[in-house]
Design a protein around this motif. Structure first.
Motif, short mmCIF file in Angstrom:
data_model
loop_
_atom_site.label_atom_id
_atom_site.label_comp_id
_atom_site.label_asym_id
_atom_site.label_seq_id
_atom_site.Cartn_x
_atom_site.Cartn_y
_atom_site.Cartn_z
N PHE A 144 0.82 -1.20 0.00
CA PHE A 144 0.00 0.00 0.00
C PHE A 144 0.86 1.26 0.00
O PHE A 144 0.54 2.23 -0.67
CB PHE A 144 -0.97 0.00 1.18
CG PHE A 144 -2.06 -1.01 1.03
CD1 PHE A 144 -2.98 -0.92 0.01
CD2 PHE A 144 -2.16 -2.07 1.92
CE1 PHE A 144 -3.98 -1.86 -0.14
CE2 PHE A 144 -3.16 -3.02 1.78
CZ PHE A 144 -4.07 -2.92 0.75
N GLN A 145 1.94 1.25 0.76
CA GLN A 145 2.84 2.41 0.78
C GLN A 145 3.44 2.63 -0.61
O GLN A 145 3.52 3.76 -1.08
CB GLN A 145 3.94 2.21 1.82
CG GLN A 145 3.45 2.28 3.24
CD GLN A 145 4.53 1.93 4.25
OE1 GLN A 145 5.63 1.53 3.88
NE2 GLN A 145 4.22 2.07 5.53
N GLY A 146 3.86 1.56 -1.27
CA GLY A 146 4.41 1.68 -2.62
C GLY A 146 3.37 2.14 -3.61
O GLY A 146 3.65 2.95 -4.50
N GLY A 150 3.59 5.57 -5.71
CA GLY A 150 3.53 5.54 -7.17
C GLY A 150 2.39 6.40 -7.70
O GLY A 150 2.54 7.08 -8.71
N ALA A 151 1.26 6.38 -7.01
CA ALA A 151 0.12 7.18 -7.45
C ALA A 151 0.42 8.67 -7.34
O ALA A 151 0.00 9.46 -8.18
CB ALA A 151 -1.11 6.83 -6.63
N LYS A 152 1.15 9.05 -6.31
CA LYS A 152 1.51 10.47 -6.15
C LYS A 152 2.50 10.91 -7.21
O LYS A 152 2.49 12.06 -7.63
CB LYS A 152 2.10 10.71 -4.75
CG LYS A 152 1.06 10.65 -3.66
CD LYS A 152 1.69 10.90 -2.31
CE LYS A 152 0.67 10.84 -1.20
NZ LYS A 152 1.27 11.02 0.12
N GLY A 169 -2.38 12.53 -16.31
CA GLY A 169 -2.80 11.97 -17.59
C GLY A 169 -3.01 10.47 -17.53
O GLY A 169 -3.75 9.91 -18.33
N TYR A 170 -2.36 9.80 -16.59
CA TYR A 170 -2.52 8.36 -16.45
C TYR A 170 -3.90 8.03 -15.88
O TYR A 170 -4.51 7.05 -16.28
CB TYR A 170 -1.42 7.80 -15.54
CG TYR A 170 -1.56 6.33 -15.25
CD1 TYR A 170 -1.17 5.39 -16.18
CD2 TYR A 170 -2.10 5.90 -14.05
CE1 TYR A 170 -1.30 4.04 -15.92
CE2 TYR A 170 -2.23 4.54 -13.78
CZ TYR A 170 -1.82 3.62 -14.73
OH TYR A 170 -1.96 2.30 -14.46
N PHE A 171 -4.37 8.84 -14.97
CA PHE A 171 -5.64 8.56 -14.32
C PHE A 171 -6.84 9.12 -15.10
O PHE A 171 -7.96 8.71 -14.86
CB PHE A 171 -5.65 9.14 -12.91
CG PHE A 171 -4.73 8.41 -11.97
CD1 PHE A 171 -5.05 7.16 -11.51
CD2 PHE A 171 -3.54 8.99 -11.57
CE1 PHE A 171 -4.21 6.48 -10.65
CE2 PHE A 171 -2.69 8.32 -10.72
CZ PHE A 171 -3.02 7.06 -10.25
#
Length: 43
Positions: free
Chosen positions: A5-7, A11-13, A18-20
């Motif tokens: 979850f931390q990773g 990664g999401a931050k 544009g990816y989302f």
């Protein structure tokens, strides 16, 4: 498991918006279609 979850959050931050954007667009489309199908239509 918390390392995953931390990773994922890290990664999401770091991922550009544009990816989302396509994921959000598809989600909104599904929500709108499901709402239009479940609305009570006047007889």
């Amino acid at each position: 498991m918390s390392e995953f979850f931390q990773g994922f959050i890290k990664g999401a931050k770091e991922t550009p918006k544009g990816y989302f954007a396509p994921v959000i667009a598809i989600w909104r489309l599904l929500v709108e279609v499901s709402e239009s199908l479940t609305k009570d239509k006047p007889a």
